[in-house]
Design an enzyme around this catalytic site. Structure first.
Site, PDB file in Angstrom:
ATOM      1  N   GLY A  12      -9.249   5.773  12.615  1.00 24.93           N
ATOM      2  CA  GLY A  12     -10.256   6.409  13.456  1.00 24.93           C
ATOM      3  C   GLY A  12      -9.730   7.682  14.090  1.00 24.93           C
ATOM      4  O   GLY A  12     -10.447   8.686  14.198  1.00 24.93           O
ATOM      5  N   ASN A 106     -12.489  -1.966   5.569  1.00 21.90           N
ATOM      6  CA  ASN A 106     -11.946  -2.768   4.476  1.00 21.90           C
ATOM      7  C   ASN A 106     -12.739  -4.061   4.354  1.00 21.90           C
ATOM      8  O   ASN A 106     -13.152  -4.638   5.361  1.00 21.90           O
ATOM      9  CB  ASN A 106     -10.479  -3.126   4.748  1.00 21.90           C
ATOM     10  CG  ASN A 106      -9.576  -1.909   4.716  1.00 21.90           C
ATOM     11  OD1 ASN A 106      -9.856  -0.937   4.021  1.00 21.90           O
ATOM     12  ND2 ASN A 106      -8.487  -1.965   5.467  1.00 21.90           N
ATOM     13  N   ALA A 132      -3.076   5.995   7.647  1.00 19.47           N
ATOM     14  CA  ALA A 132      -2.776   6.354   9.034  1.00 19.47           C
ATOM     15  C   ALA A 132      -2.095   5.169   9.695  1.00 19.47           C
ATOM     16  O   ALA A 132      -2.324   4.023   9.324  1.00 19.47           O
ATOM     17  CB  ALA A 132      -4.062   6.708   9.782  1.00 19.47           C
ATOM     18  N   LYS A 188     -11.571  -1.214  -3.892  1.00 16.54           N
ATOM     19  CA  LYS A 188     -10.728  -1.044  -2.694  1.00 16.54           C
ATOM     20  C   LYS A 188     -10.351  -2.411  -2.111  1.00 16.54           C
ATOM     21  O   LYS A 188      -9.242  -2.602  -1.612  1.00 16.54           O
ATOM     22  CB  LYS A 188     -11.467  -0.216  -1.644  1.00 16.54           C
ATOM     23  CG  LYS A 188     -10.738  -0.063  -0.302  1.00 16.54           C
ATOM     24  CD  LYS A 188      -9.500   0.801  -0.412  1.00 16.54           C
ATOM     25  CE  LYS A 188      -8.769   0.935   0.927  1.00 16.54           C
ATOM     26  NZ  LYS A 188      -9.557   1.634   1.939  1.00 16.54           N
ATOM     27  N   SER A 260      -2.444  -1.561   6.796  1.00 16.25           N
ATOM     28  CA  SER A 260      -3.020  -1.859   8.112  1.00 16.25           C
ATOM     29  C   SER A 260      -2.817  -3.312   8.527  1.00 16.25           C
ATOM     30  O   SER A 260      -2.648  -3.604   9.715  1.00 16.25           O
ATOM     31  CB  SER A 260      -4.513  -1.526   8.125  1.00 16.25           C
ATOM     32  OG  SER A 260      -5.211  -2.271   7.142  1.00 16.25           O
TER      33      SER A 260
END
Length: 312
Positions: A12, A106, A132, A188, A260
């Site tokens: 984000g 996700n 990120a 994905k 993540s």
């Protein structure tokens, strides 16, 4: 464009920063008060491909939205899947009849939740291959390159979806309008259903996992389970292509990246999205009478680790 980024973690923060730098009116909403306080004081602080970058944007907690008067042309969603309904219940005031929602989460099935808040023709689904990582409240590590793929959920939303592509392109987010985003979402999900949970359980980055001799067999087996369930949902995954896509990350510029789920579970002791990735495949496998032993075991192992470390 007036854009609200919902969920100001690593990803984000990346999107907010790049959209802000491109001249958009960006507002932030996050549920972590320590993060809110840090961003209010110093802005988002980023190591952006080796360069120190900072930017201040207005940020609110969900409880502050109703009194804030903020409304959005576009809400970009970067929450954890298990936070989606609770957050949207709290931020309904953001949404007006012309508000669109872009979901880049996700996992599988988020449109079922979002349809409760926006019309189908105001819903855009997509995936991102940007990376990120958070290094602390208000601080993020942004390295490498990436892209975004998106598509309107209903035909009437195409014009606005193309506007979003234009805005994202000017921000350097490398967007692509998709004609079959559902395939890409499942593809994905295979990336996350392999790399995310395995790197979290093995406490390693992508490149380290890729160097293990067990990696190819595990990837093939998990992807086969995803493909079998996806076929029942009308999506025919090319298993060889998906495998090559995942395996390419082992030597790419994101090889040193910790996914993540590793960031959530190992680094920050937070609950994960496993129920919306491998867990979703396991549940759907039971529904369609398709064996998914790897997905079921991975889901159980992640939940067991959550309990052992007291994840919240």
């Amino acid at each position: 464009m007036k854009i609200t980024v919902l969920g100001v973690g690593g990803m984000g923060s990346r999107f907010a920063l790049m959209l802000h730098q491109a001249g958009n009116d960006v507002t932030l909403v996050d549920g972590w008060q320590t993060n809110i306080d840090a961003i209010r004081q110093d802005g988002i602080q980023a190591n952006f491909n080796g360069k120190a970058v900072s930017a201040k944007m207005p940020i609110y907690s969900p409880a502050e939205i109703e009194k804030s008067g903020v409304q959005a042309d576009l809400i970009v969603v970067f929450l954890k899947s298990n936070q989606l309904k609770t957050m949207f219940d709290q931020v309904k005031a953001l949404i007006h009849p012309d508000t669109y929602v872009l979901c880049l989460l996700n996992g599988i099935g988020h449109e079922d939740v979002l349809e409760q808040y926006v019309a189908k023709d105001h819903l855009i689904l997509g995936i991102t291959m940007w990376t990120a990582g958070m290094t602390g409240p208000g601080h993020v590590e942004l390295v490498g390159d990436g892209e975004v793929e998106l598509q309107n959920f209903a035909p009437a939303g195409k014009d606005f979806a193309l506007q979003v592509v234009n805005v994202f392109d000017k921000a350097g987010l490398h967007p692509k309008y998709s004609e079959n985003v559902k395939y890409s979402i499942w593809r994905k999900a295979c990336v996350n259903g392999t790399l995310n949970c395995l790197c979290a359980l093995l406490d390693c980055n992508i490149g380290q996992f890729g160097k293990t001799k067990e990696a190819p067999d595990m990837l093939h087996t998990i992807i086969a389970e995803f493909a079998a369930v996806a076929a029942k949902e009308g999506v025919k995954l090319d298993q060889t292509e998906v495998y090559n896509h995942v395996a390419a990350t082992f030597t790419a510029n994101i090889a040193d990246h910790y996914p993540s789920m590793h960031q959530d579970l190992v680094q920050h002791h937070r609950l994960t999205e496993i129920d919306f990735i491998d867990g979703a495949v396991a549940r759907k496998g039971e529904k369609y009478d398709i064996p998914t032993p790897y997905c079921k075991l991975l889901t159980q192992l992640v939940h067991a680790k959550e309990q052992l470390i007291g994840a919240k």
